[in-house]
Design an enzyme around this catalytic site. Sequence first.
Site, PDB file in Angstrom:
ATOM      1  N   LEU A 156       1.626   2.477   5.369  1.00 40.77           N
ATOM      2  CA  LEU A 156       1.842   1.998   6.974  1.00 40.77           C
ATOM      3  C   LEU A 156       2.730   0.727   6.581  1.00 40.77           C
ATOM      4  O   LEU A 156       2.970   0.065   7.371  1.00 40.77           O
ATOM      5  CB  LEU A 156       0.428   1.379   7.129  1.00 40.77           C
ATOM      6  N   GLY A 157       3.496   0.808   5.401  1.00 40.64           N
ATOM      7  CA  GLY A 157       4.383  -0.519   5.183  1.00 40.64           C
ATOM      8  C   GLY A 157       5.749  -0.012   5.949  1.00 40.64           C
ATOM      9  O   GLY A 157       5.863   1.122   6.616  1.00 40.64           O
ATOM     10  N   ASP A 176      -3.322   3.990   2.516  1.00 38.64           N
ATOM     11  CA  ASP A 176      -2.878   2.411   2.685  1.00 38.64           C
ATOM     12  C   ASP A 176      -4.408   1.308   2.572  1.00 38.64           C
ATOM     13  O   ASP A 176      -5.439   2.080   2.869  1.00 38.64           O
ATOM     14  CB  ASP A 176      -2.411   2.242   3.971  1.00 38.64           C
ATOM     15  N   ILE A 177      -4.058   0.471   2.239  1.00 42.31           N
ATOM     16  CA  ILE A 177      -5.336  -0.856   2.335  1.00 42.31           C
ATOM     17  C   ILE A 177      -6.113  -0.741   3.593  1.00 42.31           C
ATOM     18  O   ILE A 177      -7.106  -1.332   3.630  1.00 42.31           O
ATOM     19  CB  ILE A 177      -5.054  -2.042   1.497  1.00 42.31           C
ATOM     20  N   ARG A 178      -5.244  -0.665   4.455  1.00 41.45           N
ATOM     21  CA  ARG A 178      -5.870  -0.874   5.729  1.00 41.45           C
ATOM     22  C   ARG A 178      -5.594   0.430   6.866  1.00 41.45           C
ATOM     23  O   ARG A 178      -4.950   1.181   6.406  1.00 41.45           O
ATOM     24  CB  ARG A 178      -4.863  -1.994   6.449  1.00 41.45           C
ATOM     25  N   TYR A 180       9.285 -11.607  -7.358  1.00 49.91           N
ATOM     26  CA  TYR A 180       9.692 -10.120  -7.016  1.00 49.91           C
ATOM     27  C   TYR A 180      10.756  -9.573  -7.909  1.00 49.91           C
ATOM     28  O   TYR A 180      10.383  -8.350  -8.281  1.00 49.91           O
ATOM     29  CB  TYR A 180      10.332 -10.297  -5.591  1.00 49.91           C
ATOM     30  N   LYS A 190      10.054  -6.111 -10.455  1.00 51.35           N
ATOM     31  CA  LYS A 190      10.858  -5.101 -10.178  1.00 51.35           C
ATOM     32  C   LYS A 190      11.359  -4.713 -11.474  1.00 51.35           C
ATOM     33  O   LYS A 190      11.558  -3.715 -11.841  1.00 51.35           O
ATOM     34  CB  LYS A 190      12.037  -5.449  -9.135  1.00 51.35           C
TER      35      LYS A 190
END
Length: 318
Positions: A10-11, A34-36, A142, A146
């Site tokens: 859902l990102g 997804d987490i949600r 970040y 990566k």
Amino acid sequence: MKKILVTGCLGQIGSELVPHLRKIYGADNIVGTDIRKVEGSKVIEGGPFEILDVLDAKKMGEIAKKYKCDTIVHMAALLSAVAEAKPALAWELNMGGLFNALEVARENKCSFFTPSSIGAFGSTTPKAKTPQDTIQRPETMYGVTKVSGELLCDYYHKKFGVDTRGVRFPGLISYVAPPGGGTTDYAVDIYYKALQEGKYNSYIAEGTYMDMMYMPDALNAVVKLMESNPEKLIHRNAFNITAMSFEPSQIAAEIKKHISSFEMTYEVDPVRQGIANTWPDSIDDTCAREEWGFENKYNLENMTTDILDKLRKKLDIK
Ligand code: AKB
């Protein structure tokens, strides 16, 4: 790729990648996780969907087995500005989630894709036409996750034979899902504000060049890399890819061609500007073009025409 598990569906990328993959491989063959859960989401309603926190390795393994997945596309991660605000969570989620996903891929003999980013470079990296193989000393959490991710994927390929592949995405521009906490997001927000308010206050300073890409080119790149002949891949996990490099006044000038009254002002955010200052002005993607035929269809001009047209319809603006 026949049966694909996608994390973070859902990102920003997942919510367009999942429908794209479903069109190519069949709706039942793409398992979104997804987490949600978002009520009424096309991604959830368009095919199999499971709630998954990527830190729950056991559940991830169960889902991979339940659907007999042969490929994992691991997208769940925090973007640069959020990661800088929450470095401990960024390390836990970006590295813990990746480690779990790689373990599930190893155990279930899955092919594996995960994105790296232009954030994997730092201020000691050559800034113009940044080569594929070069200095990588990022100064953000970040970026640290990566680079570590790129190395971990290389390790899983060399040590365990997992077919890991990936790209270094530039800033991705899309009209579907809003981005969540990136440094390059000004180049998405600007189109919304241009149509809704006729003006934009940029948090990135004039003169700050960054690589960008329109989402359709990014989706095609994922499929093309995953379907490419492994014998031709020298780099595998972190191919530089780009479609354009511009700075804020250039995107503003392009928008002005369509909305002549559009006005740009600047109110620089020191955090996101600080991150952008350590990233390349432009990267060299020759290796991706030569090793697996990466190509882009969109540049700043045709992307701007397309996105303004699509956003006008989405926002119901005449
Ligand atoms: C971000 O700005 O964090 C991302 C990226 C370039 O990785 N869009």
